[in-house]
Enzyme design. Structure first.
Site, PDB file in Angstrom:
ATOM      1  CE  LYS A 145      -3.186  -1.475   3.585  1.00 21.31           C
ATOM      2  NZ  LYS A 145      -3.835  -1.042   4.846  1.00 21.31           N
TER       3      LYS A 145
ATOM      4  CE  LYS B  58      -1.508   3.620   5.825  1.00 19.07           C
ATOM      5  NZ  LYS B  58      -2.920   3.459   6.259  1.00 19.07           N
TER       6      LYS B  58
HETATM    7  N1  C2G Z   1     -10.523   5.617  10.764  1.00 15.67           N
HETATM    8  C1  C2G Z   1     -11.507   6.407  11.351  1.00 15.67           C
HETATM    9  N2  C2G Z   1     -11.166   7.611  11.858  1.00 15.67           N
HETATM   10  C2  C2G Z   1      -9.875   8.045  11.819  1.00 15.67           C
HETATM   11  C3  C2G Z   1      -8.878   7.235  11.239  1.00 15.67           C
HETATM   12  C4  C2G Z   1      -9.227   6.007  10.711  1.00 15.67           C
HETATM   13  O1  C2G Z   1     -12.691   6.022  11.390  1.00 15.67           O
HETATM   14  N3  C2G Z   1      -9.561   9.268  12.357  1.00 15.67           N
HETATM   15  C5  C2G Z   1     -10.933   4.320  10.196  1.00 15.67           C
HETATM   16  C6  C2G Z   1     -10.611   4.207   8.708  1.00 15.67           C
HETATM   17  O2  C2G Z   1     -11.638   4.807   7.930  1.00 15.67           O
HETATM   18  C7  C2G Z   1     -10.556   2.688   8.520  1.00 15.67           C
HETATM   19  C8  C2G Z   1     -10.039   2.198   9.892  1.00 15.67           C
HETATM   20  O3  C2G Z   1     -10.213   3.284  10.818  1.00 15.67           O
HETATM   21  O4  C2G Z   1     -11.863   2.169   8.285  1.00 15.67           O
HETATM   22  C9  C2G Z   1      -8.581   1.816   9.851  1.00 15.67           C
HETATM   23  O5  C2G Z   1      -7.868   2.925   9.328  1.00 15.67           O
HETATM   24  P1  C2G Z   1      -6.329   2.677   8.875  1.00 15.67           P
HETATM   25  O6  C2G Z   1      -5.618   1.973   9.954  1.00 15.67           O
HETATM   26  O7  C2G Z   1      -5.811   3.960   8.326  1.00 15.67           O
HETATM   27  O8  C2G Z   1      -6.548   1.601   7.702  1.00 15.67           O
HETATM   28  P2  C2G Z   1      -6.347   1.842   6.138  1.00 15.67           P
HETATM   29  O9  C2G Z   1      -4.941   2.250   5.881  1.00 15.67           O
HETATM   30  O10 C2G Z   1      -7.461   2.700   5.707  1.00 15.67           O
HETATM   31  O11 C2G Z   1      -6.469   0.346   5.545  1.00 15.67           O
HETATM   32  O12 C2G Z   1      -8.341  -3.131   2.943  1.00 15.67           O
HETATM   33  C10 C2G Z   1      -8.624  -1.949   3.670  1.00 15.67           C
HETATM   34  C11 C2G Z   1      -7.363  -1.368   4.240  1.00 15.67           C
HETATM   35  O13 C2G Z   1      -6.632  -2.314   4.991  1.00 15.67           O
HETATM   36  C12 C2G Z   1      -7.691  -0.163   5.122  1.00 15.67           C
END
Ligand code: C2G
Length: 155
Positions: free
Chosen positions: A44, A46
């Site tokens: 990704k 990341k």
């Molecule tokens: N999230 C949230 N509020 C935030 C930050 C994140 O609601 N302030 C939610 C994101 O929308 C996501 C979840 O927390 O649904 C996890 O966020 P991340 O760890 O950033 O995951 P991401 O990089 O979006 O990976 O296949 C899907 C991916 O693995 C998602």
């Protein structure tokens, strides 16, 4: 029994992650969370600060989380939904529309993100505390000071 599924990196676990997981736990009887592996994250673009093992252990420890799966590939969602008989697949709304193709095997929903916090922001704050970054700032400040003294001598 209603089974809910989500996926995420959950790096530097913060209140936004917790608020999402709390809402998901309230939506059903069983909550499954796919946590991105370090290798999948690299795909990704990341690099998480916290290792997969630690991120998975933190998520598993949260009240309301019943099962943690490793997320190794984008394409595994459909198989996970079918294998675990998932009723609702939920992501934060930064993903709105991205997983609608799964709506033939379960309900797909997107919930509002928690504003004002993100792992990226936390990493940026930590970077400003990085000694190397502080040294860069001190060097820049020294240069600016010399420039100001030079111009002051000219006036
Ligand atoms: N999230 C949230 N509020 C935030 C930050 C994140 O609601 N302030 C939610 C994101 O929308 C996501 C979840 O927390 O649904 C996890 O966020 P991340 O760890 O950033 O995951 P991401 O990089 O979006 O990976 O296949 C899907 C991916 O693995 C998602």
């Amino acid at each position: 029994m209603t089974t809910v599924l989500t996926y995420g990196t959950f790096d530097l676990f913060h209140i936004g992650h917790l608020r999402l997981i709390e809402r998901l736990a309230a939506m059903g009887d069983r909550l499954i969370v796919g946590v991105s592996t370090d290798e999948f994250n690299a795909g990704k673009g990341k690099k998480s600060v916290v290792s997969y093992d630690d991120r998975a252990a933190i998520v598993q420890a949260i009240k309301g989380v019943d099962l943690v799966l490793p997320e190794r590939a984008w394409e595994q969602k459909r198989a996970d939904i079918i294998e675990h008989e998932v009723d609702v697949f939920v992501m934060g709304d930064d993903w709105t529309g991205k997983f609608d193709e799964l709506s033939d095997v379960c309900e797909v929903r997107y919930l509002p993100r928690t504003s004002g916090v993100s792992s990226t922001d936390i990493k940026e704050m930590l970077r400003t505390l990085d000694p190397v970054h502080i040294e860069e700032m001190q060097t820049a400040l020294g240069t600016l000071t010399r420039l100001l003294e030079h111009y002051r001598d000219l006036t």
